[in-house]
Design an enzyme around this catalytic site. Structure first.
Site, PDB file in Angstrom:
ATOM      1  N   LYS A 261      47.312  48.385 140.799  1.00 21.05           N
ATOM      2  CA  LYS A 261      46.917  47.466 139.729  1.00 21.05           C
ATOM      3  C   LYS A 261      48.076  47.397 138.744  1.00 21.05           C
ATOM      4  O   LYS A 261      48.541  48.422 138.253  1.00 21.05           O
ATOM      5  CB  LYS A 261      45.655  47.990 139.038  1.00 21.05           C
ATOM      6  CG  LYS A 261      44.974  46.985 138.123  1.00 21.05           C
ATOM      7  CD  LYS A 261      44.298  45.871 138.920  1.00 21.05           C
ATOM      8  CE  LYS A 261      43.361  45.036 138.067  1.00 21.05           C
ATOM      9  NZ  LYS A 261      42.163  45.775 137.652  1.00 21.05           N
ATOM     10  N   HIS A 262      48.555  46.199 138.485  1.00 22.54           N
ATOM     11  CA  HIS A 262      49.675  45.988 137.571  1.00 22.54           C
ATOM     12  C   HIS A 262      50.876  46.860 137.940  1.00 22.54           C
ATOM     13  O   HIS A 262      51.481  47.518 137.093  1.00 22.54           O
ATOM     14  CB  HIS A 262      49.245  46.227 136.126  1.00 22.54           C
ATOM     15  CG  HIS A 262      48.183  45.278 135.664  1.00 22.54           C
ATOM     16  ND1 HIS A 262      48.346  43.916 135.675  1.00 22.54           N
ATOM     17  CD2 HIS A 262      46.930  45.505 135.200  1.00 22.54           C
ATOM     18  CE1 HIS A 262      47.250  43.335 135.238  1.00 22.54           C
ATOM     19  NE2 HIS A 262      46.366  44.273 134.945  1.00 22.54           N
TER      20      HIS A 262
ATOM     21  N   HIS B  51      61.329  52.224 135.894  1.00 26.51           N
ATOM     22  CA  HIS B  51      61.072  51.505 134.650  1.00 26.51           C
ATOM     23  C   HIS B  51      60.739  50.043 134.924  1.00 26.51           C
ATOM     24  O   HIS B  51      61.016  49.540 135.990  1.00 26.51           O
ATOM     25  CB  HIS B  51      62.301  51.583 133.745  1.00 26.51           C
ATOM     26  CG  HIS B  51      62.545  52.979 133.226  1.00 26.51           C
ATOM     27  ND1 HIS B  51      63.324  53.884 133.905  1.00 26.51           N
ATOM     28  CD2 HIS B  51      62.105  53.610 132.123  1.00 26.51           C
ATOM     29  CE1 HIS B  51      63.361  55.028 133.229  1.00 26.51           C
ATOM     30  NE2 HIS B  51      62.629  54.886 132.151  1.00 26.51           N
TER      31      HIS B  51
ATOM     32  N   ASN C 185      56.854  57.367 132.014  1.00 25.68           N
ATOM     33  CA  ASN C 185      56.708  58.744 132.493  1.00 25.68           C
ATOM     34  C   ASN C 185      55.521  58.835 133.445  1.00 25.68           C
ATOM     35  O   ASN C 185      54.437  58.376 133.122  1.00 25.68           O
ATOM     36  CB  ASN C 185      56.482  59.702 131.326  1.00 25.68           C
ATOM     37  CG  ASN C 185      57.743  59.935 130.506  1.00 25.68           C
ATOM     38  OD1 ASN C 185      58.801  60.187 131.055  1.00 25.68           O
ATOM     39  ND2 ASN C 185      57.612  59.883 129.187  1.00 25.68           N
TER      40      ASN C 185
END
Length: 534
Positions: A285-286, A534, A428
């Site tokens: 999800k996302h 990231h 993180n």
């Protein structure tokens, strides 16, 4: 002297055809010849046309020079380039053409030597060099520059549009049409040169060439980007890495920008788990995993992944490392799912999903290799960042035990599983795993201790939903994508019931963190490798 003339509609009287990809060639050539267009051609293309009974002039007849040097020199000649570049409304150009017997070329049909295909099949250095086209790009660029008068077609998929344009305008083309052809032509030569330079950088082991170019071929125009006010499109890079770019869509509406991004993330993650070692499922999800698991069956792997975070799984993406079967399809169909991607799907699964019209089913006929190399890039203001694909891999032999207690064999298996998942979680990243399934995932937080606590809290919520006496983080292991800068994150994991930790190590406070692990009775291993995402 230049005389203004009407250059919107320009009739096509002569065409030069020279193609390596001969799909659609004969239909195009027959239609042109039937309209009275004179055909000029080279080598194999000319032979194909003659064999089909078409009248064609050799380029060698036009230039007065034979093809030579194994075909390397054939079209690089003023008789060709003069015919392409001459301005038809400039007296000096017309006088030069007359003086040297140069005839105008109104249509150029060229597709280039198959350099990209040669690289893709692993051709040798010499083979790749030999498949770098020289005359083709030169002619394409010349014709595109002179699009006020010349049509240039570089892709067989544009043949039908060309013939339709000629039919609509009595054998002529409009300036707007020629402009679009020129745009496509320049993009093609740019992509071709990008492919050559990228290949050469790799062949010469040059990690940071002075200039770097990337190119893609339009796969589809998307409804919008991440948000409705953003225009977007999906391009293929030609690498043929199995995934959303190569998949066949069997049903459901068109994929969105976010669907494509999330589906890619899901499939790259599930590919970490070799199907030879059993079924695996990832729910995304996302772009972050909300559940990843192995199971004795694919249906069990899905159920275990779903039970990590059922709330987040709603409307998510499901990726499987084995072909979808009916039993698994039945379970997936119980909730709303945006996309399912798998190497294949059997007839039972297809029939079950057919009842779910909005569910997209993609099959790829293979898994991406998680250890393969390659480049990734992303844009920043004023430039873009390029790096190697994160294909880092850790085995049990690579682990360094740093605590008094060594992990058990079962803990090691779960630690490696958690490490593979953490590689695909936004940093993180903290991942709790128990018995080959994630039981808590903390992603994208500004502090590692927050990710640790969020993952544990999600496990508490699921335990309550499942009617369990305590969260599944009790007895679980934990993976951290980077080192713990302080002992607080590790202590939070211990408080959640974790028994073993896997992390890169390398902090200035490693000794403090190790001491905290020993005091809590945890086993901890260092990998010496991190997985920031990231």
């Amino acid at each position: 002297m230049t005389h203004p003339i009407h250059t919107n509609l320009v009739p096509v009287g002569r065409a030069l055809l020279s193609v390596s990809d001969k799909s659609g060639l004969l239909d195009l050539a027959r239609a042109l010849a039937a309209s009275g267009v004179e055909l000029i051609s080279t080598g194999g293309t000319a032979q194909t046309l003659r064999t089909a009974g078409l009248k064609v002039r050799d380029v060698a007849e036009v230039t007065g020079f034979p093809e030579m040097m194994d075909g390397r020199v054939k079209t690089l000649h003023p008789m060709v380039h003069g015919g392409l570049l001459a301005l038809r409304d400039d007296d000096e150009h017309l006088l030069a053409m007359a003086a040297h017997g140069i005839e105008p070329i109104d249509l150029l049909v060229v597709n280039l030597y198959p350099f990209e295909a040669t690289v893709a099949r692993g051709g040798s250095y010499a083979d790749c060099i030999e498949n770098i086209d020289i005359g083709g790009p030169a002619m394409i660029r010349a014709a595109a520059k002179n699009h006020r008068f010349v049509n240039v077609v570089t892709d067989p998929q544009d043949y039908a549009a060309l013939l339709a344009e000629l039919a609509q305008n009595d054998g002529a083309t409009s300036l707007a049409f020629r402009q679009k052809l020129a745009l496509t032509a320049y993009a093609r030569t740019a992509a071709y040169d990008a492919a050559v330079s990228t290949w050469m950088a790799g062949a010469l082991n040059e990690p940071a060439p002075r200039r770097r170019a990337f190119a893609g071929k339009l796969a589809q125009t998307l409804r919008y980007g991440e948000n409705p006010h953003q225009a977007a499109a999906f391009y293929l890079d030609g690498s043929n890495r199995p995934g959303v770019a190569t998949a066949k869509q069997w049903q459901g509406k068109e994929l969105s920008y976010n669907n494509i991004n999330d589906t890619d993330a899901a499939f790259e993650l599930v590919a970490e788990f070799d199907p030879a070692q059993g079924p695996a499922c990832a729910v995304i999800k996302h772009a972050n995993p909300c559940g990843v698991a192995r199971g004795a069956t694919l249906a069990e792997a899905y159920s275990r992944a779903y039970d990590c975070d059922r709330t987040s799984a709603f409307g998510g993406i499901v990726a499987l490392n084995m072909p979808l079967d009916g039993a698994t399809a039945e379970k997936i169909a119980e909730i709303f799912t945006e996309v399912v991607i798998a190497p294949g799907a059997d007839a039972d699964a297809m029939a079950i999903f057919a009842k779910k019209k909005n569910l997209r089913l993609l099959t790829t006929a293979g898994l991406p290799d998680p250890r393969a190399g390659g480049l990734t890039f992303r844009q920043v203001a004023g430039g873009f960042l390029v790096q190697d694909r994160d294909n880092g891999h850790i085995s049990a032999a690579d682990l360094k035990v740093v605590t008094k207690r060594a992990p058990t064999p079962a803990e090691i298996a779960d630690l490696l599983f958690a490490w593979n998942v953490a590689k695909h979680v936004k940093s993180n990243a903290i991942v709790y795993v128990k018995d080959g399934a994630t039981v808590g995932v903390g992603a994208g937080q500004m502090s590692r201790v927050d990710s640790t606590r969020i993952a544990a809290r999600k496990s508490e919520d699921m335990a309550e939903a499942l009617g369990l006496a305590k969260p599944l983080t009790f007895g679980a292991v934990v993976a951290s994508d980077a080192f713990f800068p302080f002992a607080d994150g590790l202590l939070a994991a211990a408080a959640a019931g974790a028994t073993a930790i896997i992390q890169p190590g390398g902090s200035m406070r490693d000794d403090e963190v190790i001491a905290a692990a020993d005091a809590a009775g945890l086993a901890m291993v260092f990998t010496g490798q991190r997985h920031f995402r990231h």
